[in-house]
Design an enzyme around this catalytic site. Structure first.
Site, short mmCIF file in Angstrom:
data_model
loop_
_atom_site.label_atom_id
_atom_site.label_comp_id
_atom_site.label_asym_id
_atom_site.label_seq_id
_atom_site.Cartn_x
_atom_site.Cartn_y
_atom_site.Cartn_z
N LYS A 114 0.82 -1.21 0.00
CA LYS A 114 0.00 0.00 0.00
C LYS A 114 0.85 1.26 0.00
CE LYS A 114 -4.45 -1.36 1.83
NZ LYS A 114 -5.46 -1.13 2.87
N LYS A 197 -4.80 -9.41 -6.29
CA LYS A 197 -6.14 -9.66 -5.70
C LYS A 197 -7.14 -8.62 -6.19
CE LYS A 197 -6.08 -7.07 -1.42
NZ LYS A 197 -6.36 -6.93 -0.02
N LYS A 200 -10.99 -3.07 -3.83
CA LYS A 200 -11.77 -1.84 -3.93
C LYS A 200 -10.91 -0.68 -4.41
CE LYS A 200 -12.96 -2.13 0.59
NZ LYS A 200 -13.32 -3.25 1.41
P1 TYM Z 1 -10.91 -5.28 3.60
O1 TYM Z 1 -11.91 -4.19 3.78
O2 TYM Z 1 -9.79 -5.07 2.66
O3 TYM Z 1 -11.65 -6.60 3.18
C1 TYM Z 1 -12.73 -7.15 3.94
C2 TYM Z 1 -12.68 -8.66 3.86
O4 TYM Z 1 -12.72 -9.08 2.51
C3 TYM Z 1 -11.63 -9.97 2.26
N1 TYM Z 1 -11.17 -9.76 0.88
C4 TYM Z 1 -11.01 -10.73 -0.02
N2 TYM Z 1 -11.21 -12.06 0.04
C5 TYM Z 1 -10.97 -12.76 -1.07
N3 TYM Z 1 -10.54 -12.22 -2.24
C6 TYM Z 1 -10.32 -10.89 -2.34
N4 TYM Z 1 -9.92 -10.36 -3.49
C7 TYM Z 1 -10.55 -10.08 -1.20
N5 TYM Z 1 -10.46 -8.74 -0.96
C8 TYM Z 1 -10.83 -8.56 0.32
C9 TYM Z 1 -10.55 -9.56 3.25
O5 TYM Z 1 -9.65 -10.62 3.49
C10 TYM Z 1 -11.38 -9.22 4.46
O6 TYM Z 1 -11.68 -10.37 5.21
N6 TYM Z 1 -7.88 -5.14 7.52
C11 TYM Z 1 -9.18 -5.58 7.10
C12 TYM Z 1 -10.32 -5.02 7.92
C13 TYM Z 1 -10.21 -5.23 9.39
C14 TYM Z 1 -10.35 -6.47 10.07
C15 TYM Z 1 -10.20 -6.15 11.45
C16 TYM Z 1 -10.54 -7.78 9.67
C17 TYM Z 1 -10.00 -4.27 10.32
N7 TYM Z 1 -9.99 -4.83 11.57
C18 TYM Z 1 -10.26 -7.15 12.43
C19 TYM Z 1 -10.62 -8.77 10.65
C20 TYM Z 1 -10.48 -8.45 12.01
C21 TYM Z 1 -9.38 -5.13 5.66
O7 TYM Z 1 -8.75 -4.22 5.19
O8 TYM Z 1 -10.36 -5.74 5.02
#
Ligand code: TYM
Length: 336
Positions: A114, A197, A200
Site C-alpha cells: 500500500k 487480488k 476496492k
Molecule cells: P478489507 O476491507 O480489505 O476486506 C474485507 C474482507 O474481505 C476480504 N477480501 C477478499 N477475500 C478474497 N478475495 C479478495 N480479493 C478479497 N479482498 C478482500 C478480506 O480478506 C477481508 O476479510 N484489515 C481488514 C479489515 C479489518 C479487520 C479487522 C478484519 C479491520 N480490523 C479485524 C478482521 C479483524 C481489511 O482491510 O479488510
C-alpha cells in the site's frame, strides 16, 4: 483463558464491497450467523490510513453497513457497528502500539504494497494499521476471525502482540486468535490480472465486480476479463500456471455452491467465450436479490444509522470492561 467462541471481523468502507469481499468474507459471515456470538465492524479508522474524501467516507460507511445487511447479516442476530463509535478500539490500539515491535511491523507485506515506492510519504497510521486491527479483535476477547487470505499475516501479528502482552505483564488475559480462511474463494483475483487480488482500491473499475454493478456492467466486465487462448482444462491440475482461468473457475464454483472440479467436469474443453456467458448469468442471478435489498435499505438511511448506534452501544458494553482491565494490568490509574 476463554472457553467460549466469539467471532469478530471487519471491513473497510473505502469503496463499494467487491465480489472478493463478498465471496472471501461476507458470505462466510452470513453462513455462521446464529451459530456463535458474532461482531462485525465497518472500520472507518482503518480507512483513513489513506486519504478519504470526508463526505464520501460518511456515505460509504453507511452504504457498507447496509451492504452487510443486504448480504444477509441480521442486526437482530449479530452486532454490526462503526469502529469510530466505540472508543475502546483506539484505547487498546495505543497500548498495542507500545507492545508491538517496529521489526514486526516492517515485515508486513500489505504495508509495503500500500505504501508503494515512497514509504516515507505513507501515513504513520498505515504503518500501525495492524496494531489497530489486533485491538479490534482483542477488545472483545474474540478468538475466531473469518477473513480472506490477504489478512493472514495481520492475524499472525495480532497473536504475537497478544502473546507479548500476556508475557510482559505476566497474565493470561488475551486469547489466541484463530483465523478462519474458508472456501474456494478465499482469494478472488483481479479480472485484469490473475496474479493480483481483486480490490476496492484498484484504479481500474474493470478489474473488479462491485456488489452494486448492474446486469450490463457485470456482463461487460466478465466479457472483457483477461484470459489465455487455451480452452478450459478438464481437470483442476490443468489450471496450474493459468491464474486467470483458475480465478474465473473459482468464482463460478463459489457462486453456484460447487467446486472447481465440478465446474471443469461440466465446462472443460469449452472456450472462454461460452464459459464467460455462463459465468456472467450466474453472477447476475446471484447478486440480483442482494442488490434489491440494498436499494430498499438505502431508502431509509436514518434507520441504518439507528441500527448502527444500537450496535455500537452493545459493542461498547462488551469492549469497555475488557479494555478497562487491560489498562489496569498496564498500571493506569483507574478513572472512576
Ligand atoms: P478489507 O476491507 O480489505 O476486506 C474485507 C474482507 O474481505 C476480504 N477480501 C477478499 N477475500 C478474497 N478475495 C479478495 N480479493 C478479497 N479482498 C478482500 C478480506 O480478506 C477481508 O476479510 N484489515 C481488514 C479489515 C479489518 C479487520 C479487522 C478484519 C479491520 N480490523 C479485524 C478482521 C479483524 C481489511 O482491510 O479488510
Amino acid at each position: 483463558m476463554l472457553t467460549h467462541k466469539r467471532i469478530f471481523s471487519g471491513i473497510q468502507p473505502s469503496g463499494v464491497p467487491t465480489l472478493g469481499n463478498y465471496l472471501g468474507a461476507i458470505r462466510n459471515w452470513v453462513a455462521m450467523q446464529g451459530k456463535t456470538d458474532s461482531i462485525y465492524c465497518v472500520v472507518d479508522l482503518h480507512a483513513i490510513t489513506v486519504w478519504q474524501d470526508p463526505k464520501q467516507l460518511a456515505r460509504q460507511t453507511r452504504e457498507m453497513a447496509a451492504a452487510l445487511m443486504a448480504c444477509g447479516l441480521d442486526p437482530a442476530k449479530v452486532l454490526i457497528f462503526v469502529q469510530s463509535h466505540v472508543h475502546a478500539h483506539t484505547r487498546l490500539a495505543w497500548i498495542f502500539n507500545c507492545v508491538a515491535r517496529i521489526g514486526w511491523l516492517n515485515r508486513m507485506t500489505q504495508f509495503k504494497d500500500k505504501a508503494g515506492k515512497d514509504r516515507e510519504a505513507a501515513s504513520a497510521g498505515l504503518y500501525v494499521y495492524p496494531t489497530l486491527m489486533a485491538a479490534d479483535i482483542l477488545a472483545y476477547h474474540a478468538n475466531l476471525v473469518p477473513v480472506g487470505d490477504d489478512q493472514r499475516q495481520h492475524l499472525e501479528l495480532a497473536n504475537d502482540i497478544a502473546e507479548k502482552f500476556n508475557h510482559d505483564y505476566g497474565v493470561a488475559f488475551f486469547p489466541t486468535i484463530e483465523p478462519l480462511i474458508q472456501g474456494v474463494a478465499a482469494r478472488v483475483m483481479s479480472l485484469r490480472d490473475g496474479t493480483k487480488k481483486m480490490s476496492k482500491s484498484d484504479p481500474s473499475d474493470q478489474s473488479r465486480i462491485n456488489l452494486t454493478d448492474d446486469r450490463d456492467a457485470i456482463a461487460f466486465k466478465i466479457r472483457r476479463a483477461k484470459t489465455d487462448p487455451e480452452p478450459l482444462p478438464e481437470h483442476v491440475s490443468g489450471l496450474e500456471g493459468r491464474p486467470e482461468a483458475r480465478n474465473l473457475v473459482g468464482i463460478l464454483a463459489a457462486v453456484t455452491d460447487s467446486l472447481p472440479e465440478n465446474v471443469l467436469r461440466e465446462h472443460g474443453g469449452k472456450g472462454f467465450g461460452a464459459f464467460k456467458e455462463v459465468l456472467a448469468e450466474a453472477l447476475i442471478a446471484h447478486l440480483a436479490p442482494i442488490q434489491e435489498r440494498l436499494k430498499r435499505l438505502l431508502d431509509d438511511p436514518a434507520e441504518i444509522d439507528r441500527l448502527l448506534r444500537q450496535g455500537a452501544e452493545k459493542a461498547a458494553a462488551i469492549a469497555d470492561p475488557i479494555v478497562a482491565e487491560a489498562e489496569r494490568i498496564v498500571g493506569f490509574l483507574p478513572r472512576g
